[in-house]
Motif scaffolding. Structure first.
Motif, short mmCIF file in Angstrom:
data_model
loop_
_atom_site.label_atom_id
_atom_site.label_comp_id
_atom_site.label_asym_id
_atom_site.label_seq_id
_atom_site.Cartn_x
_atom_site.Cartn_y
_atom_site.Cartn_z
N ARG A 350 0.82 -1.21 0.00
CA ARG A 350 0.00 0.00 0.00
C ARG A 350 0.86 1.27 0.00
N ARG A 390 -3.26 6.59 6.39
CA ARG A 390 -2.93 5.48 5.49
C ARG A 390 -2.29 4.33 6.26
N GLY A 394 -4.03 0.73 6.71
CA GLY A 394 -3.31 -0.47 6.28
C GLY A 394 -3.21 -1.50 7.39
#
Length: 399
Positions: A350, A390, A394
Motif C-alpha cells: 500500500r 494510510r 493499512g
C-alpha cells in the motif's frame, strides 16, 4: 510556530513516489539541498585540505563549515566536533581510546534500554581490561529506566556510564541530566547515545550533562555519517593510536585518513535545512534551530496523538510497547498471532514503509521479552496526517 509541511515536502524528491515513510528512526529521506551540497563539493574543484589554490581551500571550507554547523546544533565549541563514519564507529573508537586508562577492578555502567552500539563496544572493552559491568534495568510496566537499579550500580570505582537520550525502538527518553549528575558525583564520565534523540529535539550537550555525545546526521535529513561532540578540554586528555605524521591537534587526532569532504558538506546542509524549516525572526543559526525544532516538536506531537489514538482503537489486536510518558514519536508494536514481517509486506503493498525487526535493540528486546520481529513506526518532519491515516488503514486491513 508552524512548519509549512507542503512546502517542506517539495524539497524531497523521494516523496514524489507516493510512498509514506515511517522508517525515520532507521534513517530519514534526503532533501535536494543536501544532495546538491554533496554534488557541488564532490565535483569541486576539490583536493586534500590546504591553503594553496581553490581546490584545497574548498576542502578546508567543508571541514570548517561542518564543525561550525554541528557546534551550533549541539551547543559545543567547533573544536569539540569529531566526524566519524557512523555513531557505532565513533563509539567503538572511543571505547578503545578510553580503555587505555582503565584496569581490572574498575567498573562501567550500561543501560538495558540502549541500542547495541552503546552496549557492545563498552562490554568488549570491559572484557579486555577485566572491568566489572553494572546495569541500569528497565521497568517493564513503564518502559522507563529503573533509577533504583542505577543507584545500586554506581560506585566510587565507576569510570563510565553509557546511556541513551532516546530509545530507537520504544522512544523512551531517560532523565539524562539526573543520570549524568550522579555519575559525575562518583567521578565517572558520561557517554550519551543521542542518535534517536537528536532527530526530534534541539540538543544542548552541556545542559544534558554529557561528557561525550554521539549522533547521526542521516537520522535528521543528512547523509550517512556520525558526529561526536565533547568539550575540547576533555578531548585533549584522550590520546588515540594514530599515524605518526597525522595531526595531533583536537579534534583532528580522532579523524583517521582523508575526510569525506562531500559528506561533511551534506551534513552541514542538513543543519541549515533544519534551521530553515520555521526560522522565525531569529538571528543566529542556533536561535533559528531552536525555533524550527520547537515547531517540529509541535508538528510531531499532533501526528503522534493521532497515530497513538488510532493504534489503540485497534483494541487487543495490537500491543503498543511504547508507553513512557516522556518519549519521542516512535511506536513499537506487536500484532496478536501475526508476524510483523507480514504486516510490513502488507503495508509496503500500500506504499507505506514501516519496518519489522528488533533494530539492534538487543538489550530492550531481551529485558522486556519482546516478540522479534516487532513493527516500528516513527515520525519525521515530512510526515502528514493523511499518511498517518494510510498507516492506520493499512494496519486495520491487515488485521
Amino acid at each position: 510556530m508552524a512548519i509549512d509541511v507542503s512546502a517542506l515536502r517539495a524539497h524531497f524528491p523521494s516523496l514524489d513516489t507516493g510512498l509514506a515513510f515511517f522508517d525515520g528512526p532507521g534513517g530519514t529521506q534526503t532533501p535536494r539541498p543536501v544532495a546538491d551540497a554533496i554534488a557541488a563539493t564532490l565535483t569541486g574543484p576539490l583536493s586534500n585540505r590546504g591553503t594553496v589554490g581553490p581546490s584545497e581551500l574548498n576542502a578546508e571550507r567543508a571541514v570548517a563549515e561542518f564543525r561550525a554547523a554541528y557546534a551550533d546544533l549541539l551547543n559545543v565549541p567547533g573544536r569539540g566536533i569529531v566526524h566519524g563514519r557512523s555513531a557505532t564507529q565513533l563509539t567503538y573508537d572511543f571505547s578503545r581510546h578510553l580503555a587505555k586508562g582503565w584496569k581490572a577492578g574498575d567498573e562501567i555502567v550500561l543501560s538495558r534500554l540502549d541500542h547495541d552500539s552503546n552496549v557492545r563496544p563498552w562490554l568488549q572493552a570491559a572484557e579486555r581490561t577485566g572491568m566489572a559491568v553494572r546495569w541500569i534495568e528497565i521497568d517493564a510496566g513503564t518502559t522507563e529506566l529503573d533509577l533504583d537499579s542505577y543507584e545500586r550500580a554506581l560506585s566510587p570505582r565507576t569510570r563510565l556510564v553509557a546511556v541513551t537520550a532516546g530509545s530507537n525502538v520504544l522512544g523512551t527518553k531517560p532523565p539524562v541530566r539526573h543520570i549524568a549528575d550522579r555519575a559525575h558525583e562518583v567521578g565517572a564520565l558520561v557517554f550519551v547515545d543521542g542518535v534517536h534523540y537528536a532527530a526530534h529535539h534541539l540538543v544542548d550537550v552541556p545542559a544534558l550533562g554529557a561528557d561525550l555525545f554521539v549522533c547521526s546526521p542521516y537520522k535528521f535529513l543528512g547523509p550517512h555519517c556520525g558526529v561526536l561532540a565533547a568539550a575540547p578540554e576533555l578531548l585533549e586528555t584522550v590520546h588515540p593510536d594514530k599515524l605518526l605524521p597525522s595531526s595531533d591537534t583536537v579534534p583532528e587526532r580522532f579523524e583517521f585518513g582523508t575526510l569525506p569532504y562531500e559528506t561533511l558538506a551534506g551534513a552541514t546542509a542538513a543543519v541549515d535545512f533544519l534551521a530553515a524549516m520555521d526560522p522565525g525572526t531569529a538571528a543566529t543559526r542556533r536561535e533559528r534551530l531552536a525555533h524550527a525544532l520547537g515547531a517540529l516538536h509541535e508538528h510531531e506531537r499532533v501526528l503522534r496523538t493521532r497515530l497513538e489514538a488510532g493504534v489503540r482503537a485497534l483494541d487487543d489486536a495490537v500491543t503498543l510497547h511504547s508507553k513512557a510518558p516522556d518519549r519521542t514519536p516512535t511506536f513499537l508494536m506487536t500484532l496478536e498471532g501475526r508476524d510483523a514481517r507480514e504486516a510490513q509486506a502488507h503495508l509496503a503493498a500500500r506504499d507505506v514503509v514501516a519496518p519489522a525487526g528488533s533494530f539492534y535493540a538487543y538489550e530492550p528486546f531481551t529485558a522486556l521479552k519482546l516478540q522479534d520481529p516487532a513493527l516500528r513506526a516513527g515520525l519525521a518532519p515530512y510526515n502528514t496526517t493523511d499518511e498517518v491515516d494510510r498507516l492506520l488503514e493499512g494496519l486495520a486491513a491487515f488485521l
